[in-house]
Scaffold this active site. Sequence first.
Site, PDB file in Angstrom:
ATOM      1  N   GLU A  45     -23.741 -17.666  -9.867  1.00 13.30           N
ATOM      2  CA  GLU A  45     -24.991 -18.338  -9.521  1.00 13.30           C
ATOM      3  C   GLU A  45     -26.192 -17.557 -10.064  1.00 13.30           C
ATOM      4  O   GLU A  45     -26.233 -16.324  -9.989  1.00 13.30           O
ATOM      5  CB  GLU A  45     -25.088 -18.457  -7.997  1.00 13.30           C
ATOM      6  CG  GLU A  45     -26.247 -19.267  -7.486  1.00 13.30           C
ATOM      7  CD  GLU A  45     -26.198 -19.460  -5.975  1.00 13.30           C
ATOM      8  OE1 GLU A  45     -26.981 -20.284  -5.468  1.00 13.30           O
ATOM      9  OE2 GLU A  45     -25.377 -18.800  -5.299  1.00 13.30           O
ATOM     10  N   LYS A 114     -28.635 -27.565  -7.412  1.00 14.37           N
ATOM     11  CA  LYS A 114     -27.901 -27.286  -6.174  1.00 14.37           C
ATOM     12  C   LYS A 114     -28.361 -28.250  -5.082  1.00 14.37           C
ATOM     13  O   LYS A 114     -29.559 -28.460  -4.877  1.00 14.37           O
ATOM     14  CB  LYS A 114     -28.142 -25.839  -5.746  1.00 14.37           C
ATOM     15  CG  LYS A 114     -27.264 -25.338  -4.618  1.00 14.37           C
ATOM     16  CD  LYS A 114     -27.471 -23.841  -4.402  1.00 14.37           C
ATOM     17  CE  LYS A 114     -26.582 -23.292  -3.302  1.00 14.37           C
ATOM     18  NZ  LYS A 114     -26.765 -21.817  -3.130  1.00 14.37           N
ATOM     19  N   CYS A 175     -22.012 -22.263  -4.722  1.00 15.02           N
ATOM     20  CA  CYS A 175     -21.965 -21.362  -3.569  1.00 15.02           C
ATOM     21  C   CYS A 175     -21.934 -22.079  -2.219  1.00 15.02           C
ATOM     22  O   CYS A 175     -20.896 -22.543  -1.790  1.00 15.02           O
ATOM     23  CB  CYS A 175     -23.129 -20.370  -3.629  1.00 15.02           C
ATOM     24  SG  CYS A 175     -22.869 -18.888  -2.605  1.00 15.02           S
ATOM     25  N   SER A 360     -24.773  17.163   9.186  1.00 14.36           N
ATOM     26  CA  SER A 360     -24.882  17.753  10.523  1.00 14.36           C
ATOM     27  C   SER A 360     -23.572  18.292  11.077  1.00 14.36           C
ATOM     28  O   SER A 360     -23.578  19.041  12.043  1.00 14.36           O
ATOM     29  CB  SER A 360     -25.424  16.701  11.492  1.00 14.36           C
ATOM     30  OG  SER A 360     -24.458  15.675  11.704  1.00 14.36           O
TER      31      SER A 360
END
Length: 754
Positions: A45, A114, A175, A360
């Site tokens: 896309e 789309k 999509c 840490s």
Amino acid sequence: MGRLMTLATCSLNQWAMDFTGNKARIIESIKRAKAAGATLRVGPELEITGYGCLDHFLEGDIFLHCWEMLAQIIEDPLCQDIICDVGMPVRHRNVRYNCRVIFYNKKILLIRPKQFLANDGNYREMRYFTPWSKERYTEDYYLEETVRDITGQRVVPFGDAIISTLDTAFAAETCEELFTSNAPHIHQGLNGCEIFTNSSGSHFEIRKIMTRLTLMTEATRLSKGIYLYANQKGCDGDRLYYDGCSMIIVNGKCVAQGSQFSLDDVEVVTATVDIEEVRSARFAPSRGLQAQTQPPYPRIEADVALSEPESGPSPIDLGPSEPVSIKAHSPPEEIALCPALWLWDYLRRVNAAGFFIPLSGGIDSCATSVIVFSMCRLVHAAIHSDTTHPDTKAQVIADCRRLCAKDEKWLPSSPQEISGCLFHTCFMGTVNSSADTRSRAKRLAKDIGAYHTDLNIDTVVNALTTLFSTITSFTPRFKVHGGTPAENLALQNIQARLRMVVAYLWAQLLPTVRQRPNGGSLLVLGSANVDEQLRGYLTKYDCSSADINPIGGISKTDLKAFIAYAAKAFDLPVLEEFLSATPTAELEPITETYVQSDEADMGMTYAELSVFGRLRKVSKLGPWGMYERLLYSWGKPVPEDSTEPDAAAGSQPSTSREQQTSAAAHETPESAHLIQGRGLSPREIRDKVLRFFNFFQINRHKATILPPGLHVTEYSPEDNRYDLRPFLYPSIWQSWQASKIDKHVEEMEAKKKV
């Protein structure tokens, strides 16, 4: 009429706004598709622009540059004699659309906009584009001069149509349209369309892959047909990572699958299919009746055949591709791969000198460091593997030499050698730090090859507290020394914030200290997990402040599972010590009777936080809805054969291929706690729910300054656009929601007494 045809789909690592680079990758994918004998190529896309351009899609320039790039692609000699389906934004009659442009031999066959836009979660497509609402309808599009001079066409069809070749018919989805209830391929198939293409910009989330794969296989299991799925891959400039995994499916069976994670900027997936298999599978009379009642689709005629000519290879020589088993990674593998590749894309695009993290000795900064080491492992493997595509290997070697500031003959002998060039860690201790955390940090840095420094910041902390005492004549004390909560918190926060200041000083100057010829600064990595961000269990502008945060979307339980996996997969036995250590900030004095604990400070466990986060964001529940839901689940007695929630959450999932592809391997660990039952009273559940919402609301302002974190979890509190909630709330304790819960608790307790 021929029956066999070779089709190609691809995954491309497109960068937002990188027009020339994106064009080159598109042409390379077409070249590889043709070399494999493909007659149809489908791409991701918005591949010309990159998917993540965001508000750049509102600029007129972007449409101009797309047509300029498309003209060069159409005209390129490598792009002839193959039908190409390319994605780009198009303006039609002053309306912006997300489109597929389908062309063959310098002629545009169709511009297909789309129809259904993604407009929730991370996506705001309707901010940039308008959905095409005219189903089964086309109109004239007047071509730009740049392309018109090449194609010789003044107008081309624009809209929703099926393309008919000499031997079959195909149509496009984009999509989101696959994820809708009334997907276009259903009606296209009933209108005789035999090949469906889906061009996607689908981002990665932990455990999401099986949902996507199931949708794709089911798309043709019922409708029958051939489904070509193309997806973006890589980090194209934002908080998302697109994980590729392009596929070709025939009648519900996968015949080709690309990698979900890789360093390939261009990956082409091809398969040879027999179109007669589709026609044979569509024999049911009931389907025939449904097909008869379908309104007709417009047809675009293409004077080309996708199948092999009769003079081509015989079926004995060629033959259709056999079905393959769908592959999916386990969640710990996904964490090892996705954030690592996101970091590599980020690093090579900003051209920084490497990464820096305050290490840490706790599990969060440990997990972040191991992800960086995983990145180094992937780069080293790509350089030395015989199976790496030559183009990929050349690109990775060039990037690695440039970032590591090495000459053109250098090749890394180990992942640790890459890490030693790019990764910098520092233990910033105080009088409140333990010898155990300092030792774990030092040994982990050594095992992964990081450039490590070890220091104490007590003198800097004392300088600031002394300054405050001198000016105010007031000396703050920790809680264990008789101080107030405000004093105790202030003394903790000054340590945390000073670590951020030191981190950026080190990140800017260490490359100079190490005499790196390309200069530049190090990118500071954050290490606050998604649960801490949700709860607000971090100091504003402390060492959670960073340039980017690769674990900002990962839960504590998933991080533990990842560390357990990496201890064996990466041969790092020191990681076992991080798993067994009690999570602690080490900001308060340690005494014989008191050791600071994260979960005690938070007033809830990490496992509970994961449940609260999912119910709030994914299930969309407020305080009352969450209380009601947990009454049913946590109010039940604990089953006799159950395990403790925290133990279940930290268990290591198997990485066997069979289990990876099962639903069990991708079940969200936190969901187990929701249904196991804990035997809690209504008042206990009330207290936990209101305590969570209290901390979420009073700390919500911290979400506004979170460093950009990789989005991989559905309940991320990231304030930028995924979790659009206010940061100023009234008190939850005096709210209508709390009073409604309190009234219900009192009624339940009264019934119990009776």
